[in-house]
Scaffold this active site. Structure first.
Site, PDB file in Angstrom:
ATOM      1  CG  HIS A 179     -39.323 -54.412   6.194  1.00 37.31           C
ATOM      2  ND1 HIS A 179     -39.496 -55.209   7.031  1.00 37.31           N
ATOM      3  CD2 HIS A 179     -40.569 -54.143   5.418  1.00 37.31           C
ATOM      4  CE1 HIS A 179     -40.821 -55.730   7.026  1.00 37.31           C
ATOM      5  NE2 HIS A 179     -41.386 -55.093   5.947  1.00 37.31           N
ATOM      6  CB  THR A 234     -47.615 -59.553   6.850  1.00 43.16           C
ATOM      7  OG1 THR A 234     -47.051 -58.545   5.719  1.00 43.16           O
ATOM      8  CG2 THR A 234     -47.063 -60.810   6.489  1.00 43.16           C
TER       9      THR A 234
END
Length: 318
Positions: A179, A234
């Site tokens: 990720h 985010t």
């Protein structure tokens, strides 16, 4: 009759978004909030509780608590992260490791004292290294995962949906690996409405076919488009990702999500243990099966790069 219980650890931007998303799903009758900043957990819980008087909302029990309250939790979502005093959050997720490592050790020590049955869903970055560390504790591995490339995969489907003017949900596609910078699209298994990626030009001749490298760059950049315009945050989409996983486990949906899980040296042939994202079947028993899909040469190369990147991060913890 006992209701489903969620514990959220860490009530910053991401944790508060997890809470907001969770109450809208109506999956949970009880939500406990844990944060070393007790006033933050209390305030977030109180704010959401006040909405319970509205006719559009269910009456959910939400409160600030302690680690003892996770003993009977069904799901624990860990969104805790170091709080930077001036908001200077590093853009590279790996740079978060130094500050977040002791936080994760503290959280796992407290969780294992109180439960061995809750599904642990980690959002804290760097996602893959964090789940590797969590797996070093005495806790069932099938009940440990990070959201990993689930959000990256959603960005991939959204990107292609906009490009081909179709509903992103009509696209079967996922990212694997790390990720972060080393996430990569698995185009060899990507389809739109059942049409293989390499055949899309036959159906959409007016749309140039992007290379795997071009798609990878666009998807990775998408995260930083949000990061740079929201002052290093985010939070909304990843919160939804975590709640989607929670729903899948609670309802035993057997959905397939690309999540970061502890991997052995016998899986994909990398020596030693690591953690990275692969498609997994999720259900009431947590991670019920890893799908070790076949990869083409480019994808194998990118997976090796992702594992190298994650192992470099893991080495910093040893």
């Amino acid at each position: 009759m006992r209701t489903q219980k969620l514990a959220i650890i860490g009530l910053g931007h991401v944790g508060s978004s997890v809470l907001a998303t969770a109450v809208q799903t109506e999956l949970f009758g009880e939500i406990v909030l844990i944060d070393p900043r007790d006033h933050v957990a209390f305030g977030e819980g109180l704010d959401q509780t006040h909405a319970g008087g509205l006719l559009s909302r269910k009456n959910i029990t939400i409160y600030a608590g302690s680690y003892g309250d996770v003993a009977d939790a069904n799901i624990i979502i860990i969104a805790a992260t170091h709080v930077y005093p001036n908001g200077e959050i590093p853009a590279d997720r790996q740079d978060l490791l130094t500050e977040n490592l002791p936080i994760i050790h503290e959280i796992m020590k407290n969780i294992v004292r109180h439960t061995q049955t809750a599904m642990l869903i980690f959002i804290t970055n760097p996602a893959d290294t964090i789940i590797h560390i969590a797996a070093s504790y005495d806790y069932p591995r099938s009940l440990l995962l990070s959201t990993g490339t689930m959000l990256d995969s959603s960005r991939l489907r959204q990107l292609l949906g906009q490009r081909y003017q179709v509903d992103p949900k009509a696209i079967s596609a996922y990212m694997m690996g790390e990720h972060g910078y080393a996430a990569f699209p698995v185009l060899s298994h990507l389809t739109i409405g059942g049409i293989a990626y390499e055949q899309l030009s036959d159906y959409f001749p007016e749309i140039p076919l992007l290379t795997a490298e071009e798609i990878k760059e666009k998807v990775v950049q998408a995260a930083y488009d949000v990061f740079e315009t929201k002052n290093g945050v985010t939070n909304v989409a990843v919160a939804q990702s975590a709640i989607d996983i929670a729903r899948c486990v609670l309802l035993d949906e057997k959905s397939i999500y690309p999540v970061s899980v502890p991997m052995s040296e016998y899986e994909y042939g990398f020596s030693g243990r690591c953690a990275y994202s692969v498609p997994c079947i999720l259900g009431k028993d947590g991670v019920e099966k890893k799908l070790l899909v076949t990869l083409n040469e480019w994808e194998k190369e990118k997976l090796a790069e992702a594992v190298t990147s994650i192992r470099h991060s893991i080495a910093l913890t040893e």
